[in-house]
Motif scaffolding. Structure first.
Motif, PDB file in Angstrom:
ATOM      1  N   PRO A  48      24.946 -44.088  66.687  1.00  0.00           N
ATOM      2  CA  PRO A  48      26.027 -43.114  66.898  1.00  0.00           C
ATOM      3  C   PRO A  48      25.811 -41.859  66.068  1.00  0.00           C
ATOM      4  O   PRO A  48      25.227 -41.915  64.973  1.00  0.00           O
ATOM      5  N   THR A  49      26.282 -40.755  66.588  1.00  0.00           N
ATOM      6  CA  THR A  49      26.054 -39.469  65.926  1.00  0.00           C
ATOM      7  C   THR A  49      26.600 -39.413  64.503  1.00  0.00           C
ATOM      8  O   THR A  49      25.915 -38.891  63.613  1.00  0.00           O
ATOM      9  N   PRO A  50      27.809 -39.896  64.207  1.00  0.00           N
ATOM     10  CA  PRO A  50      28.292 -39.829  62.820  1.00  0.00           C
ATOM     11  C   PRO A  50      27.356 -40.487  61.830  1.00  0.00           C
ATOM     12  O   PRO A  50      27.140 -39.963  60.727  1.00  0.00           O
ATOM     13  N   MET A  51      26.776 -41.629  62.200  1.00  0.00           N
ATOM     14  CA  MET A  51      25.861 -42.320  61.298  1.00  0.00           C
ATOM     15  C   MET A  51      24.585 -41.509  61.097  1.00  0.00           C
ATOM     16  O   MET A  51      24.051 -41.416  59.990  1.00  0.00           O
ATOM     17  N   VAL A  52      24.076 -40.903  62.173  1.00  0.00           N
ATOM     18  CA  VAL A  52      22.842 -40.118  62.092  1.00  0.00           C
ATOM     19  C   VAL A  52      23.041 -38.888  61.223  1.00  0.00           C
ATOM     20  O   VAL A  52      22.233 -38.582  60.337  1.00  0.00           O
ATOM     21  N   VAL A  87      41.201 -39.685  54.495  1.00  0.00           N
ATOM     22  CA  VAL A  87      40.025 -40.072  55.279  1.00  0.00           C
ATOM     23  C   VAL A  87      40.383 -40.193  56.750  1.00  0.00           C
ATOM     24  O   VAL A  87      39.644 -39.732  57.632  1.00  0.00           O
ATOM     25  N   ASP A  88      41.534 -40.811  57.048  1.00  0.00           N
ATOM     26  CA  ASP A  88      41.968 -40.944  58.439  1.00  0.00           C
ATOM     27  C   ASP A  88      42.225 -39.587  59.072  1.00  0.00           C
ATOM     28  O   ASP A  88      41.972 -39.387  60.270  1.00  0.00           O
ATOM     29  N   ALA A  89      42.722 -38.632  58.281  1.00  0.00           N
ATOM     30  CA  ALA A  89      42.938 -37.281  58.803  1.00  0.00           C
ATOM     31  C   ALA A  89      41.608 -36.586  59.083  1.00  0.00           C
ATOM     32  O   ALA A  89      41.504 -35.785  60.019  1.00  0.00           O
ATOM     33  N   LEU A  90      40.599 -36.886  58.270  1.00  0.00           N
ATOM     34  CA  LEU A  90      39.270 -36.308  58.486  1.00  0.00           C
ATOM     35  C   LEU A  90      38.568 -36.950  59.675  1.00  0.00           C
ATOM     36  O   LEU A  90      37.804 -36.293  60.382  1.00  0.00           O
ATOM     37  N   ARG A  91      38.836 -38.223  59.895  1.00  0.00           N
ATOM     38  CA  ARG A  91      38.154 -38.960  60.964  1.00  0.00           C
ATOM     39  C   ARG A  91      38.705 -38.529  62.322  1.00  0.00           C
ATOM     40  O   ARG A  91      39.896 -38.257  62.480  1.00  0.00           O
ATOM     41  N   LEU A  92      37.839 -38.484  63.332  1.00  0.00           N
ATOM     42  CA  LEU A  92      38.248 -38.068  64.665  1.00  0.00           C
ATOM     43  C   LEU A  92      38.506 -39.246  65.583  1.00  0.00           C
ATOM     44  O   LEU A  92      39.125 -39.097  66.622  1.00  0.00           O
ATOM     45  N   SER A 121      30.982 -35.382  56.927  1.00  0.00           N
ATOM     46  CA  SER A 121      29.702 -35.039  57.548  1.00  0.00           C
ATOM     47  C   SER A 121      29.873 -34.764  59.036  1.00  0.00           C
ATOM     48  O   SER A 121      29.431 -33.731  59.553  1.00  0.00           O
ATOM     49  N   TYR A 122      30.518 -35.697  59.737  1.00  0.00           N
ATOM     50  CA  TYR A 122      30.643 -35.539  61.187  1.00  0.00           C
ATOM     51  C   TYR A 122      31.648 -34.446  61.542  1.00  0.00           C
ATOM     52  O   TYR A 122      31.443 -33.697  62.507  1.00  0.00           O
ATOM     53  N   ARG A 123      32.717 -34.345  60.762  1.00  0.00           N
ATOM     54  CA  ARG A 123      33.735 -33.327  61.050  1.00  0.00           C
ATOM     55  C   ARG A 123      33.120 -31.926  60.943  1.00  0.00           C
ATOM     56  O   ARG A 123      33.360 -31.071  61.801  1.00  0.00           O
ATOM     57  N   GLY A 124      32.309 -31.699  59.916  1.00  0.00           N
ATOM     58  CA  GLY A 124      31.650 -30.413  59.790  1.00  0.00           C
ATOM     59  C   GLY A 124      30.643 -30.173  60.894  1.00  0.00           C
ATOM     60  O   GLY A 124      30.488 -29.050  61.386  1.00  0.00           O
ATOM     61  N   PHE A 125      29.951 -31.247  61.317  1.00  0.00           N
ATOM     62  CA  PHE A 125      28.943 -31.145  62.372  1.00  0.00           C
ATOM     63  C   PHE A 125      29.567 -30.772  63.712  1.00  0.00           C
ATOM     64  O   PHE A 125      29.117 -29.845  64.391  1.00  0.00           O
TER      65      PHE A 125
END
Length: 290
Positions: free
Chosen positions: A229-233, A113-118, A142-146
């Motif tokens: 924040p964008t990740p939540m949206v 998860v930490d690797a996926l998170r920015l 979700s956010y990483r793909g976005f």
């Protein structure tokens, strides 16, 4: 040239799995460290880091288009787009999480998860519930793909190669540890502004290829929100499109395959949305060409 550039970039990404050898962030990091040595305001530092390179690229594009051949823009668009795409291989990062979940290894799952998170300021907690770990993973994917492709292609479609570079440099500045907090905060604000319209267009695409009715419910709450924040949206739009309302309420046990199914559905949803974007770009290119 725009649509042809996108096709070339997507082909190379399928081959390499990412932006490949063109995604070298060393020069930017050195530039950020040099800019940070100035006792200038956050706005000046942001201008040097983000807007100066974008303006230089814009000038180059204008010279090539007006005085040389528009076909040569392809030689600019492709490398800039490849550089502007998100870092790393999303499929490999998702697979690491899937493997950890199936092995019931919470520590490895949190590392994935930490690797996926920015955002490096937050980390997954290994002492939390599996349900919480999965919720963080869903938002991270979700956010990483976005941000990986959708935001980059949106601004490329609006402003060309300078637009794609603008987004990536804003994202890099917002997460650069070399910059003082004031400059990073201003960069985060710029990044949020750039992502706000993209997230709304992204909503329309996932609503079309997913559950439109359930996704519309999320729009009523977040569609015109100017604070979230964008990740939540993006996560909320994805959950609505997949019909996962209330999915966070139910308990998830270690190794529960329903959680992996949600991740697989999410990846499939983003893939369908990307295909829709490419199809729309192709139609626009044909209309403009005709």
């Amino acid at each position: 040239m725009g649509f042809l550039s996108i096709v070339c970039v997507l082909t190379l990404v399928q081959w390499w799995g990412s932006g490949g050898p063109l995604q070298q962030d060393g020069p930017f990091m050195q530039w950020a460290k040099w800019v940070a040595t100035f006792s200038a305001s956050a706005l000046v530092q942001l201008g040097l880091l983000v807007f100066l390179p974008v303006l230089v690229l814009l000038a180059v594009c204008l010279v090539v288009y007006q005085h040389l051949s528009p076909l040569l823009l392809l030689l600019i668009n492709v490398p800039v787009l490849l550089y502007a795409l998100g870092r790393g291989r999303l499929d490999a990062l998702v697979q690491d999480y899937r493997d950890a979940w199936q092995d019931q290894d919470k520590g490895a799952a949190c590392e994935a998860v930490d690797a996926l998170r920015l955002d490096g300021e937050y980390s997954c907690q290994t002492d939390g519930q599996w349900q919480g770990v999965h919720a963080e993973a869903f938002q991270a994917v979700s956010y990483r793909g976005f941000e990986r492709m959708f935001s980059v292609l949106f601004w490329f479609a609006i402003l060309g190669a300078p637009g794609a570079l603008l987004y990536r440099l804003a994202a890099q500045s917002a997460r650069s540890e070399a910059l003082p907090q004031g400059s990073r905060s201003l960069s985060y604000r710029l990044l949020w502004i750039l992502e706000w319209p993209v997230a709304r267009v992204y909503y329309l695409s996932v609503a079309i290829v997913g559950d439109f009715v359930a996704c519309a419910e999320r729009w009523r709450v977040l569609g015109l929100c100017m604070k979230s924040p964008t990740p939540m949206v993006v996560e909320a739009f994805n959950r609505g499109a997949l019909g996962l309302d209330g999915a966070l309420v139910r308990e998830l046990a270690a190794g529960d395959l329903a959680a992996l199914k949600e991740i697989d559905q999410l990846v499939s949803l983003m893939s369908r949305a990307m295909i829709l974007w490419v199809c729309v770009a192709a139609v626009i290119a044909l209309l403009l060409g005709g």
